[in-house]
Design a protein around this motif. Structure first.
Motif, PDB file in Angstrom:
ATOM      1  N   LEU A  77      16.706 -54.815   4.208  1.00 35.93           N
ATOM      2  CA  LEU A  77      15.426 -54.145   3.989  1.00 35.93           C
ATOM      3  C   LEU A  77      15.271 -53.003   4.985  1.00 35.93           C
ATOM      4  CD1 LEU A  77      12.793 -56.883   3.130  1.00 35.93           C
ATOM      5  CD2 LEU A  77      13.820 -55.155   1.659  1.00 35.93           C
ATOM      6  N   ARG A  78      15.642 -51.820   4.520  1.00 32.59           N
ATOM      7  CA  ARG A  78      15.489 -50.615   5.321  1.00 32.59           C
ATOM      8  C   ARG A  78      15.369 -49.442   4.362  1.00 32.59           C
ATOM      9  NH1 ARG A  78      19.257 -48.688  10.391  1.00 32.59           N
ATOM     10  NH2 ARG A  78      18.101 -46.799  10.895  1.00 32.59           N
ATOM     11  N   PRO A  79      14.445 -48.525   4.602  1.00 34.63           N
ATOM     12  CA  PRO A  79      14.276 -47.413   3.658  1.00 34.63           C
ATOM     13  C   PRO A  79      15.542 -46.581   3.538  1.00 34.63           C
ATOM     14  CG  PRO A  79      12.437 -47.523   5.198  1.00 34.63           C
ATOM     15  CD  PRO A  79      13.475 -48.468   5.703  1.00 34.63           C
ATOM     16  N   ARG A  80      15.900 -46.283   2.314  1.00 33.13           N
ATOM     17  CA  ARG A  80      17.036 -45.398   2.085  1.00 33.13           C
ATOM     18  C   ARG A  80      16.567 -43.956   1.866  1.00 33.13           C
ATOM     19  NH1 ARG A  80      20.489 -49.331  -2.000  1.00 33.13           N
ATOM     20  NH2 ARG A  80      20.554 -51.131  -0.585  1.00 33.13           N
ATOM     21  N   PHE A  81      15.305 -43.751   2.066  1.00 30.83           N
ATOM     22  CA  PHE A  81      14.703 -42.421   1.967  1.00 30.83           C
ATOM     23  C   PHE A  81      14.373 -41.999   3.391  1.00 30.83           C
ATOM     24  CE2 PHE A  81      10.974 -39.690   0.512  1.00 30.83           C
ATOM     25  CZ  PHE A  81      11.810 -38.662   0.089  1.00 30.83           C
ATOM     26  N   ALA A  82      15.176 -41.073   3.964  1.00 32.49           N
ATOM     27  CA  ALA A  82      15.091 -40.757   5.387  1.00 32.49           C
ATOM     28  C   ALA A  82      13.705 -40.277   5.789  1.00 32.49           C
ATOM     29  CB  ALA A  82      16.145 -39.706   5.748  1.00 32.49           C
ATOM     30  N   GLU A  83      13.062 -39.482   4.938  1.00 34.05           N
ATOM     31  CA  GLU A  83      11.738 -38.972   5.299  1.00 34.05           C
ATOM     32  C   GLU A  83      10.722 -40.098   5.395  1.00 34.05           C
ATOM     33  OE1 GLU A  83      13.747 -37.744   3.177  1.00 34.05           O
ATOM     34  OE2 GLU A  83      14.142 -35.671   3.804  1.00 34.05           O
ATOM     35  N   LEU A  84      10.858 -41.112   4.531  1.00 40.02           N
ATOM     36  CA  LEU A  84       9.931 -42.237   4.597  1.00 40.02           C
ATOM     37  C   LEU A  84      10.107 -43.002   5.900  1.00 40.02           C
ATOM     38  CD1 LEU A  84       7.874 -44.207   3.408  1.00 40.02           C
ATOM     39  CD2 LEU A  84       9.768 -45.361   2.234  1.00 40.02           C
ATOM     40  N   GLU A  85      11.331 -43.252   6.297  1.00 35.96           N
ATOM     41  CA  GLU A  85      11.557 -43.974   7.558  1.00 35.96           C
ATOM     42  C   GLU A  85      11.025 -43.182   8.743  1.00 35.96           C
ATOM     43  OE1 GLU A  85      15.240 -45.809  10.200  1.00 35.96           O
ATOM     44  OE2 GLU A  85      15.507 -45.409   8.066  1.00 35.96           O
ATOM     45  N   GLU A  86      11.255 -41.891   8.746  1.00 36.57           N
ATOM     46  CA  GLU A  86      10.749 -41.064   9.837  1.00 36.57           C
ATOM     47  C   GLU A  86       9.223 -41.084   9.881  1.00 36.57           C
ATOM     48  OE1 GLU A  86      10.939 -36.393  11.315  1.00 36.57           O
ATOM     49  OE2 GLU A  86      12.045 -37.059   9.543  1.00 36.57           O
ATOM     50  N   HIS A  87       8.606 -41.068   8.708  1.00 35.96           N
ATOM     51  CA  HIS A  87       7.143 -41.110   8.652  1.00 35.96           C
ATOM     52  C   HIS A  87       6.624 -42.441   9.203  1.00 35.96           C
ATOM     53  CE1 HIS A  87       3.094 -40.411   6.998  1.00 35.96           C
ATOM     54  NE2 HIS A  87       3.151 -41.681   6.594  1.00 35.96           N
ATOM     55  N   LEU A  88       7.253 -43.538   8.819  1.00 32.61           N
ATOM     56  CA  LEU A  88       6.805 -44.850   9.286  1.00 32.61           C
ATOM     57  C   LEU A  88       6.982 -44.993  10.791  1.00 32.61           C
ATOM     58  CD1 LEU A  88       8.262 -47.125   6.445  1.00 32.61           C
ATOM     59  CD2 LEU A  88       5.881 -46.428   6.762  1.00 32.61           C
ATOM     60  N   LEU A  89       8.094 -44.515  11.318  1.00 29.45           N
ATOM     61  CA  LEU A  89       8.319 -44.639  12.760  1.00 29.45           C
ATOM     62  C   LEU A  89       7.338 -43.772  13.551  1.00 29.45           C
ATOM     63  CD1 LEU A  89      12.234 -44.598  12.972  1.00 29.45           C
ATOM     64  CD2 LEU A  89      10.696 -46.547  12.818  1.00 29.45           C
ATOM     65  N   ARG A  90       7.051 -42.571  13.052  1.00 29.23           N
ATOM     66  CA  ARG A  90       6.162 -41.679  13.783  1.00 29.23           C
ATOM     67  C   ARG A  90       4.737 -42.209  13.807  1.00 29.23           C
ATOM     68  NH1 ARG A  90       7.129 -37.613  11.126  1.00 29.23           N
ATOM     69  NH2 ARG A  90       5.303 -37.491   9.751  1.00 29.23           N
ATOM     70  N   HIS A  91       4.240 -42.638  12.663  1.00 31.16           N
ATOM     71  CA  HIS A  91       2.868 -43.117  12.620  1.00 31.16           C
ATOM     72  C   HIS A  91       2.735 -44.539  13.172  1.00 31.16           C
ATOM     73  CE1 HIS A  91       0.994 -39.784  10.389  1.00 31.16           C
ATOM     74  NE2 HIS A  91       2.190 -39.655   9.809  1.00 31.16           N
ATOM     75  N   GLY A  92       3.831 -45.270  13.216  1.00 31.58           N
ATOM     76  CA  GLY A  92       3.769 -46.595  13.821  1.00 31.58           C
ATOM     77  C   GLY A  92       3.955 -46.591  15.307  1.00 31.58           C
ATOM     78  N   ARG A  93       4.227 -45.407  15.875  1.00 28.87           N
ATOM     79  CA  ARG A  93       4.423 -45.236  17.323  1.00 28.87           C
ATOM     80  C   ARG A  93       5.531 -46.175  17.839  1.00 28.87           C
ATOM     81  NH1 ARG A  93      -1.145 -44.506  16.689  1.00 28.87           N
ATOM     82  NH2 ARG A  93      -1.904 -42.525  17.557  1.00 28.87           N
ATOM     83  N   VAL A  94       6.631 -46.165  17.134  1.00 23.39           N
ATOM     84  CA  VAL A  94       7.802 -46.958  17.535  1.00 23.39           C
ATOM     85  C   VAL A  94       9.018 -46.034  17.504  1.00 23.39           C
ATOM     86  CG1 VAL A  94       6.886 -49.166  16.734  1.00 23.39           C
ATOM     87  CG2 VAL A  94       8.155 -47.714  15.152  1.00 23.39           C
ATOM     88  N   ARG A  95      10.101 -46.495  18.118  1.00 23.93           N
ATOM     89  CA  ARG A  95      11.280 -45.653  18.237  1.00 23.93           C
ATOM     90  C   ARG A  95      12.332 -45.920  17.177  1.00 23.93           C
ATOM     91  NH1 ARG A  95      13.829 -46.820  23.495  1.00 23.93           N
ATOM     92  NH2 ARG A  95      13.035 -48.899  23.044  1.00 23.93           N
ATOM     93  N   HIS A  96      12.412 -47.142  16.687  1.00 26.40           N
ATOM     94  CA  HIS A  96      13.469 -47.454  15.728  1.00 26.40           C
ATOM     95  C   HIS A  96      12.934 -48.455  14.711  1.00 26.40           C
ATOM     96  CE1 HIS A  96      13.872 -50.972  18.313  1.00 26.40           C
ATOM     97  NE2 HIS A  96      14.069 -50.157  19.321  1.00 26.40           N
ATOM     98  N   TRP A  97      13.717 -48.643  13.653  1.00 23.47           N
ATOM     99  CA  TRP A  97      13.260 -49.435  12.518  1.00 23.47           C
ATOM    100  C   TRP A  97      13.066 -50.897  12.876  1.00 23.47           C
ATOM    101  CZ3 TRP A  97      10.855 -49.122   8.236  1.00 23.47           C
ATOM    102  CH2 TRP A  97      10.900 -50.164   7.317  1.00 23.47           C
ATOM    103  N   SER A  98      13.898 -51.449  13.729  1.00 20.29           N
ATOM    104  CA  SER A  98      13.773 -52.861  14.094  1.00 20.29           C
ATOM    105  C   SER A  98      12.417 -53.139  14.738  1.00 20.29           C
ATOM    106  CB  SER A  98      14.913 -53.261  15.036  1.00 20.29           C
ATOM    107  OG  SER A  98      16.163 -53.090  14.417  1.00 20.29           O
TER     108      SER A  98
END
Length: 935
Positions: free
Chosen positions: A197-218
């Motif tokens: 379970l990890r986004p395969r859409f790079a822009e979506l992952e970047e958006h989630l990390l930025r607004h979640g104030r975290v550095r990586h997907w884990s």
């Protein structure tokens, strides 16, 4: 699905799409499609349980659901050919990985070999809960339904491994070596996991990390999925996981090849489940399908119990697969699947906390090493109706509910702060109580900046690095690694003895006399006094074969060596078989004994398309040295003869010379006669190198060392070659046809001609004097010396001449010429003559004076006046010999005694024995006189 349980949610999403996208369109189609995917999966008669790989929330929900439902059949998303190995998990200490391995491939490119597929298993994973429940519950069947290991490589092409999701995770720090050793436990195997379970859409992952104030997907998954789902009920957990899987699936690029592979996997799994249901007649309501959330939200036509049967499973290739269990670690799992460093360790810590908080009793295999089996009997599960009603809509309430801010657990955070300071002190940091307070407060500060009341382990990790690791790392481990270890990051699994393949068990049994705990990780010292305990020689044989077969460091000799024709007396070894358990297990996939594996590898090396005569001779030497197999050595030696005859280069000449010399010395002392293959090899090699010699002298690709090795073979094997029928005229013609232009090769040719007698030592000395007398040639003189040094390989008798040539250069060259020339001489000798330098040093020690006081009066031997040989006149005849013997009667008496003759001298002055002998044998006296006079 126009109506149903999720109609209210559809309406809300329609309104949101209209507001944020200026009217319904593509966004509405995606949002409404997600709800359709969730409802379709929820309504399926065969219950689908979506999971995420190594997720504590998934493991807790799985354990809870298994105790409630008590399914009779568990379908698991795992390679179907790995099923027989799962029972061996009880003999291991987690984490371990189930592996399928193949060394000889058929139907795949040869450069893919060896093929390896691994599926790691940890206690904090949903698949382990399902496996433990099915194997330890009577009447429950576990069915693996995913594609086989063979189909993994049929469907996928070898690609570069995915980058880790945290580039600055400390991989280049001081602890990089231990971390890399643990992360390499899986090698370059292809990983199979449940729930990628990890986004395969790079822009979506970047958006989630930025607004979640975290550095990586884990970290994002831990904060926004793991924690909210940790205490949720089954329906909520299931619908949320289906929602996430559908979202990531619909936003994945449609032209990605991986999408086609995912859909084929889903078709494969549903086809296998329908086949099993039809064959056994099992009610789908009594089954549970455990798969990744990404595959649970599938839209293929084969989806469901009532799906179409249009998918055809292709036949496997001819590759022979072997299966086993290998040790794994948290670092290896993170490296395999691109997770952030420390994320699996944090998941293990979260799993332990969830068990204490929720009081859920997990499933553990009976006898599982490293775990405690719960003895309290499980409560009987409530009876389920035959056809359970569809679950209510839990998504609407879950999505509308504000996030629950967990209160600060000061005791837990304080314990972490104290533990990391204690670990930092042991690692060499100047940490104090003030640093523990700083870590505590900084963790709270970072959590507040990231809009969470309770610091997560990731907040604590950042705070520890900031407060303790100030400017440098004093030891092997940085603070990031210390935090991972504190949370279980150094935990490495172990495969038990009963679960090892026959070869690995045989190795342990044969090394049992050493009295070591070979299963234990780390380095252990083994001392073998073979002279006192001859039985330990068998252990020595095993250790030398392991050193030949396993990676460096698994078996490392400290004292002792193995040479042809020698017997061991005492040996000392550093063993790390527990650390390299994976390599030992993979040896078991190749054969049932290490002797069989070694023989197979020697054959594979010798008969490889790129094999040279040198590599085949190395295989012959290993066959004699380790296997003591005359049969295999003769077979490989005969093949070496064919390989040498086909070679058209001299690249391997030095190695061929070295190994043939060693094998000849061995067979001459160990065998009554030489093997036929080595006689043929010498005969063929003599003619082969004579043919290549003129070309090698002028070939720019051939080095001076290689040409010298060819001459070494020709001169060193000349006696044996001539006795076998070779003609020395061929060598003389080859040297006559050689016309090198390079100074080093020219000197080498002069040395070879001197050995054959076509160039005298005097003429050779005159040529060197001419080189020193020519100012235009002096800068190239070191290269001539390099050739002479290499000539010591085929003509070791030139050692005194080389010393003379170097000494003359130092004596004759003026300082303005010698000083710039000296560094070139030193670097040339160091680069080209390191193996032959000891011979020159010994010769120089013999020629030059041993004391400094003798140096002023010392005269080089080559400058001493040469005595003119005295020729005995022919007219002298016996009279000259008689005069000589009469002058030295003692010599004549000694010779007479040696011959057993008793006589007397005719004259009274000397004894009469020699005179009488002289009178009887005048020809002998004449010959002796000539010999003594000439000498």
């Amino acid at each position: 699905m126009s109506g149903g349980t999720f109609e209210a949610l559809r309406g809300q999403l329609h309104e949101a799409a209209t507001e944020f996208a200026d009217g319904p369109g593509a966004l509405e189609g995606i949002l409404r499609g997600i709800v359709d995917d969730v409802e379709r999966a929820v309504r399926e008669p065969l219950e689908i349980f979506p999971v995420c790989h190594h997720s504590p929330a998934s493991a807790i929900a799985m354990a809870r659901r298994l105790r409630e439902k008590q399914p009779k059949v568990v379908y698991l998303e795992l390679c179907e050919d790995m099923a027989p190995l799962l029972t061996e998990l009880r003999n291991c200490r987690l984490p371990v990985a189930v592996q399928a391995f193949a060394t000889e491939v058929e139907g795949f490119p040869a450069d893919w070999s060896p093929l390896s597929v691994v599926a790691p298993v940890t206690e904090a994973s949903a698949e382990y809960q399902a496996i433990a429940y099915a194997l330890d519950t009577p009447g429950v069947e576990l069915v693996l339904v995913d594609r086989s290991s063979d189909h993994v490589f049929q469907w996928e092409t070898r690609q570069e491994s995915r980058p880790t999701d945290e580039p600055d995770s400390g991989g280049d720090g001081p602890d990089a070596a231990p971390a890399e050793a643990e992360s390499a436990l899986h090698g370059d195997a292809v990983g199979v996991e449940i729930g990628d379970l990890r986004p395969r859409f790079a822009e979506l992952e970047e958006h989630l990390l930025r607004h979640g104030r975290v550095r990586h997907w884990s970290e994002w998954w831990h904060q926004y999925v793991e924690l909210p789902l940790g205490d949720s009920d089954h329906d909520t957990y299931r619908q949320v996981m289906l929602l996430i899987g559908s979202l990531f699936r619909r936003l994945a690029p449609g032209d990605e090849p991986r999408v086609r592979i995912d859909e084929d996997r889903e078709r494969y799994m549903w086809t296998r489940m329908r086949e099993h249901l039809a064959a056994t007649g099992t009610d789908p309501a009594d089954c549970l399908y455990v798969c990744g959330a990404f595959h649970a939200a599938s839209r293929v036509e084969e989806f469901g119990v009532h799906g179409s049967d249009t998918f055809t499973i292709g036949p496997p290739s001819g590759t022979r697969w072997r299966h086993g269990l290998i040790p794994s670690s948290h670092a290896a799992i993170e490296a395999q699947f691109g997770l952030a460093a420390g994320s699996v360790s944090i998941a293990a810590t979260e799993w332990t906390k969830n068990l204490r908080r929720t009081r859920v009793r997990p499933y553990r295999l009976a006898g599982q090493a490293g775990t405690k089996k719960t003895t309290k009997a499980a409560r009987p599960a409530p009876a389920l109706p035959a056809a359970a009603a569809p679950a209510a809509d839990r998504l609407t309430g879950f999505l509308q509910r504000p996030p629950v801010l967990d209160p600060l657990d000061e005791a837990e955070l304080l314990g972490w702060s104290v533990d990391i300071v204690r670990a930092a002190r042991r690692a060499g940091y100047l940490a104090s109580t003030a640093d523990a307070i700083a870590v505590f407060e900084t963790s709270i500060l970072l959590a507040g900046m990231r809009e969470r009341a309770k610091p997560t382990p990731y907040d604590f990790l950042d705070a520890a690095v900031t407060c303790i690791e100030k400017d440098r790392v004093p030891g092997r481990r940085d603070v990031r690694r210390l935090v991972e270890i504190m949370m279980g990051g150094d935990r490495v699994g172990q495969v038990g003895y009963d679960a090892l393949p026959p070869l690995a068990r045989d190795v342990h049994d044969r090394l049992e006399p050493l009295g070591l705990r070979l299963q234990q990780r780390g380095v252990q010292r083994a001392l073998l006094d073979i002279a006192a305990q001859p039985a330990l020689e068998r252990c020595s044989d095993v250790l030398w074969m392991l050193r030949r077969l396993m990676p460096e460091g698994a078996a490392r000799p400290i004292m002792g060596e193995r040479r042809l024709g020698e017997r061991p007396i005492q040996e000392s070894w550093d063993l790390a078989l527990g650390t390299h358990q994976r390599a030992l297990i993979e040896l078991g996939y190749e054969g049932v004994s290490i002797e069989q594996v070694l023989e197979q590898r020697l054959r594979r090396t010798a008969y490889a398309p790129q094999a040279t005569a040198a590599t085949v001779l190395e295989a012959v030497e290993d066959a004699v040295l380790h296997l003591r197999s005359r049969r295999l050595a003769d077979e490989l030696g005969t093949h070496a003869l064919d390989v040498l005859a086909r070679e058209r280069s001299v690249d391997g000449a030095p190695e061929v010379l070295r190994r043939v010399r060693r094998l000849l010395a061995y067979y001459r002392t160990a065998e009554p006669v030489l093997p036929p293959w080595i006689e043929s090899f010498v005969k063929t090699g003599y003619a082969h190198y004579c043919t290549l010699l003129p070309t090698a002298f002028t070939d720019d690709d051939a080095t001076v060392r290689q040409v010298a090795a060819m001459l070494g073979f020709l001169f060193g094997m000349e006696g044996l070659a001539l006795s076998l029928g070779c003609d020395r005229t061929q060598l003389e013609l080859a040297l006559a046809q050689s016309h090198p232009a390079d100074p080093a090769r020219t000197a080498l040719l002069w040395a070879a001609r001197s050995h054959l007698g076509t160039l005298s030592r005097t003429a050779l000395r005159e040529r060197c004097d001419a080189l020193l007398a020519n100012p235009l040639v002096v800068p190239a003189y070191p290269r001539y010396l390099s050739g002479f040094v290499h000539a010591l390989e085929p003509v070791p008798g030139l050692a005194d001449f080389v010393v003379e040539a170097v000494s003359n250069a130092f004596a004759r060259l003026p300082d303005p010429v010698l000083l710039p020339w000296l560094p070139t001489l030193i670097t040339t000798l160091r680069a080209s003559g390191t193996e032959l330098a000891p011979l020159l040093i010994r010769e120089a020690g013999r020629v030059f004076p041993a004391r400094l006081a003798e140096l002023d009066s010392w005269v080089p031997p080559w400058r001493l006046p040469q005595e003119t040989p005295r020729v005995l006149p022919e007219a002298a005849g016996p009279a000259a010999g008689s005069a000589l013997l009469a002058a030295r009667p003692a010599t004549c008496d000694a010779l007479a005694d040696l011959l057993g003759y008793d006589g007397t001298w005719a004259t009274p002055e000397p004894t009469a024995t020699g005179a009488a002998l002289l009178a009887r044998h005048p020809a002998t006296a004449t010959a002796l006189g000539e010999l003594l006079t000439i000498g």
